[in-house]
Every structure is written in structure tokens, then in C-alpha cells.
Write a protein that holds these residues in place. Sequence first.
Motif, PDB file in Angstrom:
ATOM      1  N   GLU A  30       0.825  -1.205   0.000  1.00 51.74           N
ATOM      2  CA  GLU A  30       0.000   0.000   0.000  1.00 51.74           C
ATOM      3  C   GLU A  30       0.861   1.257   0.000  1.00 51.74           C
ATOM      4  O   GLU A  30       0.438   2.297  -0.484  1.00 51.74           O
ATOM      5  CB  GLU A  30      -0.974   0.007   1.161  1.00 51.74           C
ATOM      6  CG  GLU A  30      -0.295   0.014   2.524  1.00 51.74           C
ATOM      7  CD  GLU A  30      -1.291  -0.241   3.627  1.00 51.74           C
ATOM      8  OE1 GLU A  30      -2.223   0.544   3.788  1.00 51.74           O
ATOM      9  OE2 GLU A  30      -1.121  -1.237   4.321  1.00 51.74           O
ATOM     10  N   ALA A  31       2.081   1.184   0.507  1.00 52.65           N
ATOM     11  CA  ALA A  31       2.961   2.341   0.482  1.00 52.65           C
ATOM     12  C   ALA A  31       3.393   2.654  -0.942  1.00 52.65           C
ATOM     13  O   ALA A  31       3.666   3.790  -1.284  1.00 52.65           O
ATOM     14  CB  ALA A  31       4.188   2.097   1.362  1.00 52.65           C
ATOM     15  N   ARG A  32       3.462   1.651  -1.806  1.00 48.92           N
ATOM     16  CA  ARG A  32       3.858   1.862  -3.189  1.00 48.92           C
ATOM     17  C   ARG A  32       2.702   2.326  -4.048  1.00 48.92           C
ATOM     18  O   ARG A  32       2.909   2.945  -5.069  1.00 48.92           O
ATOM     19  CB  ARG A  32       4.412   0.567  -3.777  1.00 48.92           C
ATOM     20  CG  ARG A  32       5.745   0.202  -3.197  1.00 48.92           C
ATOM     21  CD  ARG A  32       6.273  -1.010  -3.887  1.00 48.92           C
ATOM     22  NE  ARG A  32       7.568  -1.359  -3.338  1.00 48.92           N
ATOM     23  CZ  ARG A  32       8.171  -2.481  -3.582  1.00 48.92           C
ATOM     24  NH1 ARG A  32       7.622  -3.371  -4.374  1.00 48.92           N
ATOM     25  NH2 ARG A  32       9.341  -2.739  -3.062  1.00 48.92           N
ATOM     26  N   THR A  69      -5.671   6.075 -13.664  1.00 49.83           N
ATOM     27  CA  THR A  69      -4.418   5.530 -14.183  1.00 49.83           C
ATOM     28  C   THR A  69      -4.032   6.262 -15.458  1.00 49.83           C
ATOM     29  O   THR A  69      -4.213   5.755 -16.557  1.00 49.83           O
ATOM     30  CB  THR A  69      -4.544   4.014 -14.461  1.00 49.83           C
ATOM     31  OG1 THR A  69      -5.650   3.797 -15.327  1.00 49.83           O
ATOM     32  CG2 THR A  69      -4.715   3.224 -13.199  1.00 49.83           C
ATOM     33  N   ASP A  70      -3.492   7.454 -15.306  1.00 46.23           N
ATOM     34  CA  ASP A  70      -2.978   8.178 -16.458  1.00 46.23           C
ATOM     35  C   ASP A  70      -1.643   7.554 -16.872  1.00 46.23           C
ATOM     36  O   ASP A  70      -1.187   6.582 -16.266  1.00 46.23           O
ATOM     37  CB  ASP A  70      -2.842   9.662 -16.135  1.00 46.23           C
ATOM     38  CG  ASP A  70      -1.887   9.933 -14.990  1.00 46.23           C
ATOM     39  OD1 ASP A  70      -1.452   8.972 -14.324  1.00 46.23           O
ATOM     40  OD2 ASP A  70      -1.570  11.105 -14.751  1.00 46.23           O
ATOM     41  N   THR A  76       4.394   3.789 -13.374  1.00 49.52           N
ATOM     42  CA  THR A  76       4.833   3.357 -12.049  1.00 49.52           C
ATOM     43  C   THR A  76       4.209   2.035 -11.642  1.00 49.52           C
ATOM     44  O   THR A  76       4.778   1.307 -10.836  1.00 49.52           O
ATOM     45  CB  THR A  76       4.508   4.424 -10.982  1.00 49.52           C
ATOM     46  OG1 THR A  76       3.094   4.621 -10.929  1.00 49.52           O
ATOM     47  CG2 THR A  76       5.196   5.733 -11.279  1.00 49.52           C
ATOM     48  N   LEU A  77       3.043   1.713 -12.196  1.00 50.21           N
ATOM     49  CA  LEU A  77       2.369   0.460 -11.836  1.00 50.21           C
ATOM     50  C   LEU A  77       2.938  -0.760 -12.567  1.00 50.21           C
ATOM     51  O   LEU A  77       2.909  -1.862 -12.029  1.00 50.21           O
ATOM     52  CB  LEU A  77       0.874   0.562 -12.146  1.00 50.21           C
ATOM     53  CG  LEU A  77       0.044   1.510 -11.292  1.00 50.21           C
ATOM     54  CD1 LEU A  77      -1.378   1.566 -11.811  1.00 50.21           C
ATOM     55  CD2 LEU A  77       0.072   1.086  -9.845  1.00 50.21           C
ATOM     56  N   PHE A 108      -4.733  -8.747 -13.486  1.00 48.78           N
ATOM     57  CA  PHE A 108      -3.740  -8.011 -12.707  1.00 48.78           C
ATOM     58  C   PHE A 108      -3.136  -6.836 -13.463  1.00 48.78           C
ATOM     59  O   PHE A 108      -2.576  -5.944 -12.847  1.00 48.78           O
ATOM     60  CB  PHE A 108      -2.644  -8.949 -12.218  1.00 48.78           C
ATOM     61  CG  PHE A 108      -3.061  -9.747 -11.013  1.00 48.78           C
ATOM     62  CD1 PHE A 108      -2.675  -9.358  -9.751  1.00 48.78           C
ATOM     63  CD2 PHE A 108      -3.846 -10.865 -11.151  1.00 48.78           C
ATOM     64  CE1 PHE A 108      -3.074 -10.076  -8.641  1.00 48.78           C
ATOM     65  CE2 PHE A 108      -4.246 -11.597 -10.051  1.00 48.78           C
ATOM     66  CZ  PHE A 108      -3.860 -11.197  -8.792  1.00 48.78           C
ATOM     67  N   LEU A 109      -3.224  -6.832 -14.772  1.00 49.13           N
ATOM     68  CA  LEU A 109      -2.736  -5.702 -15.566  1.00 49.13           C
ATOM     69  C   LEU A 109      -3.928  -5.009 -16.232  1.00 49.13           C
ATOM     70  O   LEU A 109      -3.899  -4.678 -17.411  1.00 49.13           O
ATOM     71  CB  LEU A 109      -1.718  -6.175 -16.604  1.00 49.13           C
ATOM     72  CG  LEU A 109      -0.456  -6.820 -16.039  1.00 49.13           C
ATOM     73  CD1 LEU A 109       0.445  -7.319 -17.158  1.00 49.13           C
ATOM     74  CD2 LEU A 109       0.294  -5.885 -15.125  1.00 49.13           C
TER      75      LEU A 109
END
Length: 127
Positions: A30-32, A69-70, A76-77, A108-109
Motif C-alpha cells: 500500500e505504500a507503493r 491511471t494516467d 509506475t504500476l 492483474f494488468l
Amino acid sequence: MSENRPRNRPTGPPHPPYRGPGRAPNVVPEARWRSRCGPAVTHTADGPLWICDACGQDWPCPALRATPTDAARRATLIPEFSRITRRAIRDLRGRPGGPDPVAIVRRFLWFLPLTDEEARAVALRLR
């Protein structure tokens, strides 16, 4: 040179100690996945079941998928979710009634527009 002159010192937080060849220590996911302009994401999960800790749905759950999700966020994801997808394929592939690797990759993606052929290629690469 005057000894009274201030030295150049870092102004930011101290860097964590080095933990190996190019790898960051394992931190709480969750920090990421913290949104840059909102509260921390609390919908997390871990294998082998990949069920959301907060709402009990298949993870990534609809609440996590609803985050914007731009292009910058997707960049970053991708590395993190690629690592997680690899673990999910290993955890979910052999379960009775479980999803096939292509479905796992698409799940997941979700933030990438993948065709079935592309998802199959990613699944083969991550196995």
C-alpha cells in the motif's frame, strides 16, 4: 577555505541502507500504490488466494481499479504489477476452477489495453 562555511548536506530524508544488488527492501504494497493526491490505498491482498483484505472481492478489486491511471501512473504500476502478476500466476494457475494464465494477466494488468494474444505472450513470459 573557511571552516565556518556551511557544508553541502542533503536536505531530504535519509536514504535507507543498501539492501542488495539494486533491490529495494520489501515494503508494504500500500505504500507503493499511494495516490499522489488522495489517501493511501487500503485495498491490498497477497497470495495464494488474492482476495482483497478490505472488501473480500478478487484482487485487484473494483475499488483499486477505480483509481485514476494516467500514463505517468501506469508507468509506475507496470513494474510492480508485473512482479505481482508473476506470483499470482504461480498461486492461481493450478487451483481447481481457477483462472488460466491469460485471465490472470488481464486481471492483474487491468490498466493496460491487452489483446488475448498479448496477454498470452505476457503470461508465457512471466511463468
